[in-house]
Design a protein around this motif. Sequence first.
Motif, PDB file in Angstrom:
ATOM      1  N   GLU A   1      38.808  47.709  49.320  1.00 27.86           N
ATOM      2  CA  GLU A   1      40.019  47.011  48.886  1.00 27.86           C
ATOM      3  C   GLU A   1      40.559  47.516  47.553  1.00 27.86           C
ATOM      4  OE1 GLU A   1      41.706  44.749  50.569  1.00 27.86           O
ATOM      5  OE2 GLU A   1      40.309  44.855  52.258  1.00 27.86           O
TER       6      GLU A   1
ATOM      7  N   LEU B   1      48.412  43.971  43.368  1.00 29.18           N
ATOM      8  CA  LEU B   1      48.194  42.591  42.935  1.00 29.18           C
ATOM      9  C   LEU B   1      48.496  42.426  41.454  1.00 29.18           C
ATOM     10  CD1 LEU B   1      44.886  42.047  44.905  1.00 29.18           C
ATOM     11  CD2 LEU B   1      47.064  40.923  45.394  1.00 29.18           C
TER      12      LEU B   1
ATOM     13  N   LEU C   1      48.360  34.847  50.131  1.00 30.87           N
ATOM     14  CA  LEU C   1      47.249  34.318  49.348  1.00 30.87           C
ATOM     15  C   LEU C   1      46.427  33.349  50.190  1.00 30.87           C
ATOM     16  CD1 LEU C   1      46.171  34.463  46.380  1.00 30.87           C
ATOM     17  CD2 LEU C   1      47.454  32.359  45.960  1.00 30.87           C
TER      18      LEU C   1
ATOM     19  N   ARG D   1      39.756  26.329  46.793  1.00 29.90           N
ATOM     20  CA  ARG D   1      40.180  27.426  45.923  1.00 29.90           C
ATOM     21  C   ARG D   1      40.946  26.896  44.717  1.00 29.90           C
ATOM     22  NH1 ARG D   1      42.484  33.455  47.170  1.00 29.90           N
ATOM     23  NH2 ARG D   1      43.009  33.929  45.013  1.00 29.90           N
TER      24      ARG D   1
ATOM     25  N   ARG E   1      38.702  40.795  42.232  1.00 29.78           N
ATOM     26  CA  ARG E   1      37.810  40.936  43.384  1.00 29.78           C
ATOM     27  C   ARG E   1      37.977  42.302  44.040  1.00 29.78           C
ATOM     28  NH1 ARG E   1      38.226  35.200  43.882  1.00 29.78           N
ATOM     29  NH2 ARG E   1      40.283  35.289  44.871  1.00 29.78           N
ATOM     30  N   CYS E   2      39.224  42.768  44.130  1.00 25.79           N
ATOM     31  CA  CYS E   2      39.478  44.074  44.738  1.00 25.79           C
ATOM     32  C   CYS E   2      38.814  45.203  43.958  1.00 25.79           C
ATOM     33  CB  CYS E   2      40.979  44.342  44.836  1.00 25.79           C
ATOM     34  SG  CYS E   2      41.791  43.518  46.219  1.00 25.79           S
TER      35      CYS E   2
ATOM     36  N   GLU F   1      46.005  33.312  40.491  1.00 21.57           N
ATOM     37  CA  GLU F   1      45.232  33.578  41.703  1.00 21.57           C
ATOM     38  C   GLU F   1      45.364  35.043  42.126  1.00 21.57           C
ATOM     39  OE1 GLU F   1      43.070  31.785  42.896  1.00 21.57           O
ATOM     40  OE2 GLU F   1      43.525  29.710  42.383  1.00 21.57           O
TER      41      GLU F   1
ATOM     42  N   ASP G   1      42.350  37.758  42.722  1.00 18.61           N
ATOM     43  CA  ASP G   1      42.216  38.703  43.831  1.00 18.61           C
ATOM     44  C   ASP G   1      42.161  40.144  43.318  1.00 18.61           C
ATOM     45  OD1 ASP G   1      42.116  36.683  45.656  1.00 18.61           O
ATOM     46  OD2 ASP G   1      44.097  37.028  46.513  1.00 18.61           O
TER      47      ASP G   1
ATOM     48  N   GLY H   1      44.207  34.925  52.847  1.00 19.70           N
ATOM     49  CA  GLY H   1      42.966  35.470  52.319  1.00 19.70           C
ATOM     50  C   GLY H   1      41.964  34.411  51.894  1.00 19.70           C
ATOM     51  N   SER H   2      42.404  33.159  51.866  1.00 17.01           N
ATOM     52  CA  SER H   2      41.553  32.064  51.401  1.00 17.01           C
ATOM     53  C   SER H   2      40.991  31.232  52.542  1.00 17.01           C
ATOM     54  CB  SER H   2      42.351  31.136  50.463  1.00 17.01           C
ATOM     55  OG  SER H   2      42.909  31.857  49.406  1.00 17.01           O
TER      56      SER H   2
END
Length: 233
Positions: free
Chosen positions: A79, A86, A179, A193, A72-73, A65, A69, A182-183
Amino acid sequence: MDDGDEGDRFADAIRILLLIAAVAEELDPAAAASAPRGAVAVLYAEGRLQKLDFWLRNPDYLADELLNDYERCLTDVEERAHAPILLDLAGEILDSDEPEVCSIPMVRYLFGAFESLDRTLSVLVAPRLLVVTQRRTAHRVLQDNYYLTERGREVAAQATAQFPELRWYTERALLVKALADGSGHSALALRRRQYLQRDYAETPLKEVIPSIAARARARLAQLRAADVEEPVA
């Protein structure tokens, strides 16, 4: 009950206490007014506790996970600067034997990973380290709430001070909390998720959710290689 069974229950109780101590919300004045005597923080809903405990018990899923992230960053200008952190956190888990040594598998049920916590919680409730309350109708329980008491917070701090190896639980629980923050805080958001993980979602009902350590390590290696070719700005 044999000694091993008793030892497992005590170990589970320590894990749950340290998890709740790390992730529970401090009580604001309004919540404190209706909270049990001595309560200082609360974690709402058994479903949320189960989902957070899954990530604590399965470092390979937690690391994967973090890689989600990370990716995604990379696509978010604001971000992007956080992405290397991460990647490093996921690497800290996957470069070690943590996924093998620290894993405590869970069984998948209709609403995801689940394990009955009644016996474990009884170890914490009897000395009033936790107080469990229920919001219910006349016919069923709507929600369990887990109140951490001042005594529970003290015992959690004493445990990690006396046994430094237990600090791993607190460190990982704080990572799990980040985590989850952020979800979305709800059990439903966390469940959604976790169900995005193919191996998790495809586990047959009432069977153990399998490890993804090998896949996560291969993915980490690929992302590191890509990072070397095109460093994060």
